[in-house]
Scaffold this motif. Structure first.
Motif, PDB file in Angstrom:
ATOM      1  N   ARG A   1       0.659  -1.401   0.063  1.00  0.00           N
ATOM      2  CA  ARG A   1      -0.121  -0.102  -0.164  1.00  0.00           C
ATOM      3  C   ARG A   1       0.563   0.670   0.095  1.00  0.00           C
ATOM      4  NH1 ARG A   1      -2.477  -3.461   3.770  1.00  0.00           N
ATOM      5  NH2 ARG A   1      -2.003  -1.016   5.550  1.00  0.00           N
ATOM      6  N   LEU A   2       1.998   1.513   1.202  1.00  0.00           N
ATOM      7  CA  LEU A   2       2.577   2.380   1.060  1.00  0.00           C
ATOM      8  C   LEU A   2       3.540   2.290   0.659  1.00  0.00           C
ATOM      9  CD1 LEU A   2       2.471   3.395   4.615  1.00  0.00           C
ATOM     10  CD2 LEU A   2       0.616   3.870   3.038  1.00  0.00           C
ATOM     11  N   PHE A   3       3.966   1.453   0.144  1.00  0.00           N
ATOM     12  CA  PHE A   3       5.610   1.310  -1.093  1.00  0.00           C
ATOM     13  C   PHE A   3       5.291   0.968  -1.761  1.00  0.00           C
ATOM     14  CE2 PHE A   3       6.991   1.278   3.910  1.00  0.00           C
ATOM     15  CZ  PHE A   3       7.386   2.328   3.914  1.00  0.00           C
ATOM     16  N   VAL A   4       4.457   0.902  -2.422  1.00  0.00           N
ATOM     17  CA  VAL A   4       4.181  -0.218  -3.832  1.00  0.00           C
ATOM     18  C   VAL A   4       5.325   0.641  -4.710  1.00  0.00           C
ATOM     19  CG1 VAL A   4       2.498   1.060  -4.541  1.00  0.00           C
ATOM     20  CG2 VAL A   4       2.318  -0.708  -5.699  1.00  0.00           C
ATOM     21  N   ASN A   5       5.492   2.221  -5.293  1.00  0.00           N
ATOM     22  CA  ASN A   5       5.735   2.686  -5.831  1.00  0.00           C
ATOM     23  C   ASN A   5       7.428   3.313  -5.532  1.00  0.00           C
ATOM     24  OD1 ASN A   5       4.513   1.732  -8.182  1.00  0.00           O
ATOM     25  ND2 ASN A   5       3.098   2.999  -7.283  1.00  0.00           N
ATOM     26  N   GLN A   6       7.804   2.765  -4.093  1.00  0.00           N
ATOM     27  CA  GLN A   6       9.140   3.750  -3.357  1.00  0.00           C
ATOM     28  C   GLN A   6       9.634   3.239  -2.840  1.00  0.00           C
ATOM     29  OE1 GLN A   6       6.435   6.774  -1.047  1.00  0.00           O
ATOM     30  NE2 GLN A   6       7.878   6.294   0.583  1.00  0.00           N
ATOM     31  N   SER A   7      11.008   3.658  -3.111  1.00  0.00           N
ATOM     32  CA  SER A   7      12.241   2.694  -2.513  1.00  0.00           C
ATOM     33  C   SER A   7      11.789   2.951  -0.170  1.00  0.00           C
ATOM     34  CB  SER A   7      13.486   3.163  -2.523  1.00  0.00           C
ATOM     35  OG  SER A   7      13.282   2.946  -3.431  1.00  0.00           O
TER      36      SER A   7
ATOM     37  N   LEU B   1      12.307 -12.157   1.439  1.00  0.00           N
ATOM     38  CA  LEU B   1      11.803 -11.494   0.159  1.00  0.00           C
ATOM     39  C   LEU B   1      12.598 -10.734  -0.691  1.00  0.00           C
ATOM     40  CD1 LEU B   1       8.477  -8.738   2.253  1.00  0.00           C
ATOM     41  CD2 LEU B   1       8.622 -11.873   1.364  1.00  0.00           C
ATOM     42  N   TYR B   2      13.772 -10.185  -0.225  1.00  0.00           N
ATOM     43  CA  TYR B   2      14.941  -9.942  -1.402  1.00  0.00           C
ATOM     44  C   TYR B   2      15.113 -10.879  -2.370  1.00  0.00           C
ATOM     45  CZ  TYR B   2      19.300  -8.768  -3.268  1.00  0.00           C
ATOM     46  OH  TYR B   2      20.166  -7.868  -3.723  1.00  0.00           O
ATOM     47  N   SER B   3      15.395 -12.550  -0.985  1.00  0.00           N
ATOM     48  CA  SER B   3      16.141 -13.819  -1.091  1.00  0.00           C
ATOM     49  C   SER B   3      15.477 -14.376  -2.075  1.00  0.00           C
ATOM     50  CB  SER B   3      16.618 -14.563  -0.686  1.00  0.00           C
ATOM     51  OG  SER B   3      17.582 -13.633   0.312  1.00  0.00           O
ATOM     52  N   ALA B   4      13.726 -14.021  -2.236  1.00  0.00           N
ATOM     53  CA  ALA B   4      13.159 -14.928  -2.973  1.00  0.00           C
ATOM     54  C   ALA B   4      13.006 -13.799  -4.681  1.00  0.00           C
ATOM     55  CB  ALA B   4      11.759 -15.021  -2.155  1.00  0.00           C
ATOM     56  N   GLY B   5      13.137 -12.914  -4.239  1.00  0.00           N
ATOM     57  CA  GLY B   5      13.148 -12.225  -5.940  1.00  0.00           C
ATOM     58  C   GLY B   5      11.399 -11.341  -5.887  1.00  0.00           C
ATOM     59  N   TYR B   6      11.352 -10.085  -4.365  1.00  0.00           N
ATOM     60  CA  TYR B   6       9.741 -10.281  -4.384  1.00  0.00           C
ATOM     61  C   TYR B   6      10.415  -8.827  -4.453  1.00  0.00           C
ATOM     62  CZ  TYR B   6       7.165 -13.673  -3.021  1.00  0.00           C
ATOM     63  OH  TYR B   6       6.041 -14.839  -2.703  1.00  0.00           O
ATOM     64  N   LEU B   7      11.961  -8.315  -3.951  1.00  0.00           N
ATOM     65  CA  LEU B   7      12.042  -7.086  -3.941  1.00  0.00           C
ATOM     66  C   LEU B   7      13.415  -6.639  -4.442  1.00  0.00           C
ATOM     67  CD1 LEU B   7      12.275  -6.571   0.530  1.00  0.00           C
ATOM     68  CD2 LEU B   7      10.392  -6.211  -1.814  1.00  0.00           C
ATOM     69  N   GLU B   8      14.378  -5.729  -5.780  1.00  0.00           N
ATOM     70  CA  GLU B   8      15.246  -5.469  -5.559  1.00  0.00           C
ATOM     71  C   GLU B   8      15.855  -4.022  -4.693  1.00  0.00           C
ATOM     72  OE1 GLU B   8      14.921  -3.326  -9.221  1.00  0.00           O
ATOM     73  OE2 GLU B   8      12.851  -2.230  -8.444  1.00  0.00           O
ATOM     74  N   CYS B   9      17.479  -4.907  -4.859  1.00  0.00           N
ATOM     75  CA  CYS B   9      17.640  -3.594  -4.106  1.00  0.00           C
ATOM     76  C   CYS B   9      18.131  -2.711  -4.790  1.00  0.00           C
ATOM     77  CB  CYS B   9      19.444  -3.866  -3.598  1.00  0.00           C
ATOM     78  SG  CYS B   9      19.919  -3.182  -2.335  1.00  0.00           S
ATOM     79  N   THR B  10      17.043  -1.030  -4.278  1.00  0.00           N
ATOM     80  CA  THR B  10      17.341   0.191  -5.462  1.00  0.00           C
ATOM     81  C   THR B  10      18.785   1.342  -4.627  1.00  0.00           C
ATOM     82  OG1 THR B  10      16.284   1.106  -3.579  1.00  0.00           O
ATOM     83  CG2 THR B  10      15.234   0.576  -5.263  1.00  0.00           C
ATOM     84  N   VAL B  11      19.332   0.994  -3.321  1.00  0.00           N
ATOM     85  CA  VAL B  11      20.238   1.941  -2.600  1.00  0.00           C
ATOM     86  C   VAL B  11      20.867   0.430  -1.397  1.00  0.00           C
ATOM     87  CG1 VAL B  11      20.795   3.805  -1.840  1.00  0.00           C
ATOM     88  CG2 VAL B  11      19.321   3.967  -2.696  1.00  0.00           C
ATOM     89  N   PRO B  12      22.202   0.062  -2.311  1.00  0.00           N
ATOM     90  CA  PRO B  12      23.007  -0.102  -0.734  1.00  0.00           C
ATOM     91  C   PRO B  12      23.830  -0.326   0.425  1.00  0.00           C
ATOM     92  CG  PRO B  12      23.924  -0.786  -3.416  1.00  0.00           C
ATOM     93  CD  PRO B  12      22.954   0.632  -3.034  1.00  0.00           C
ATOM     94  N   ALA B  13      23.596  -0.931   1.444  1.00  0.00           N
ATOM     95  CA  ALA B  13      23.985  -0.442   2.379  1.00  0.00           C
ATOM     96  C   ALA B  13      25.254   0.051   2.028  1.00  0.00           C
ATOM     97  CB  ALA B  13      24.070  -1.592   3.399  1.00  0.00           C
ATOM     98  N   VAL B  14      25.572   1.243   3.555  1.00  0.00           N
ATOM     99  CA  VAL B  14      26.337   2.284   3.417  1.00  0.00           C
ATOM    100  C   VAL B  14      26.686   1.910   4.957  1.00  0.00           C
ATOM    101  CG1 VAL B  14      27.443   4.484   4.522  1.00  0.00           C
ATOM    102  CG2 VAL B  14      25.697   3.894   2.484  1.00  0.00           C
TER     103      VAL B  14
ATOM    104  N   SER C   1      18.158   0.328   0.861  1.00  0.00           N
ATOM    105  CA  SER C   1      16.743   0.416   0.889  1.00  0.00           C
ATOM    106  C   SER C   1      16.153  -0.906  -0.770  1.00  0.00           C
ATOM    107  CB  SER C   1      17.017   1.520   0.104  1.00  0.00           C
ATOM    108  OG  SER C   1      16.774   2.867   1.259  1.00  0.00           O
ATOM    109  N   TYR C   2      14.909  -0.580  -0.661  1.00  0.00           N
ATOM    110  CA  TYR C   2      14.050  -1.984  -1.191  1.00  0.00           C
ATOM    111  C   TYR C   2      12.971  -1.379  -2.238  1.00  0.00           C
ATOM    112  CZ  TYR C   2      17.679  -4.748   0.580  1.00  0.00           C
ATOM    113  OH  TYR C   2      18.725  -5.743   1.666  1.00  0.00           O
ATOM    114  N   ARG C   3      12.311  -1.886  -2.802  1.00  0.00           N
ATOM    115  CA  ARG C   3      11.118  -1.419  -3.598  1.00  0.00           C
ATOM    116  C   ARG C   3      10.761  -3.005  -4.444  1.00  0.00           C
ATOM    117  NH1 ARG C   3      12.731   2.393  -7.671  1.00  0.00           N
ATOM    118  NH2 ARG C   3      13.603   0.956  -9.071  1.00  0.00           N
TER     119      ARG C   3
END
Length: 215
Positions: A116-122, A151-164, A173-175
């Motif tokens: 709902r909240l993060f569907v189009n944002q990281s 969720l990331y490992s299962a392919g639901y999420l893509e990493c948009t900004v790597p960890a610092v 950050s993920y989307r």
């Protein structure tokens, strides 16, 4: 003797608990009909340990009751159960102690927040934990981090900004991937380290992978 189904079943993908519950209802809604744990396990095709754990919870919560018992081969006690309280089509949401879970689980609230909240944002796991928490049911950062990792490992999420890392550390950050917005029911993290999606009624991930995130 084959039993006739006495209830309507939920449409779509089903969790192990849902399959167990529907089997109990199909057997137990007949007047004076009893059932055993082994019978429900066989019909529902759910792992023995999962059936055993859910039976314990249902018994503590008062949804089923022990009608009678018998000793099998002089060493094993077998209980015969009856359905005491019918919760309807959907499986009772209870914890291991038999307490009813009034609100959606943490995973369901996190999944709903992502859709709902993060569907189009990281977002990062800290933001997810904050938005998915309620006044009475907090989602910890660690819980959110673990769910995001799965969720990331299962392919639901893509990493948009790597960890610092280091002095100015920030979590990754993920989307949500558009093609992985499977439906309203939250993907489940099973104890066997698998991600099961009840919307698609299948396991979508089975291998444990590392996630490059803040330690």
């Amino acid at each position: 003797m084959a039993r006739k189904s006495a209830c309507v079943e939920m449409v779509g993908g089903k969790s192990p608990r849902q399959r167990i519950w529907e089997t109990i209802r199909s057997v137990g809604l007949d007047c004076d009909e009893t059932f055993t744990q082994q019978e429900i396990e066989h019909i529902s095709k759910v792992d023995e340990s999962m059936v055993k754990d859910y039976f314990k919870a249902l018994l503590k919560a008062g949804f089923i009751t022990v009608f009678n018992s018998e000793v099998v081969k002089g060493i094993c006690k077998r209980n015969y159960y009856q359905l005491k309280t019918d919760n309807g089509i959907e499986a009772p949401r209870i914890d291991k102690k038999g307490a009813l879970i009034e609100e959606g689980s943490g995973n369901e609230r996190m999944w709903g927040t992502i859709r709902r909240l993060f569907v189009n944002q990281s977002f990062n796991y800290r933001e997810l934990a904050a938005f998915a928490s309620t006044a009475t049911n907090l989602v910890s950062d660690e819980t959110a981090k673990s769910y995001v990792s799965a969720l990331y490992s299962a392919g639901y999420l893509e990493c948009t900004v790597p960890a610092v890392r280091g002095h100015k550390a920030k979590p990754a950050s993920y989307r949500l991937m558009p093609n992985m917005n499977s439906g309203r029911r939250a993907p489940m993290i099973q104890r066997t380290k698998r991600v099961f999606d009840p919307n698609w009624n299948r396991v979508v991930w089975t291998e444990e992978k590392e996630i490059d995130d803040e330690q």
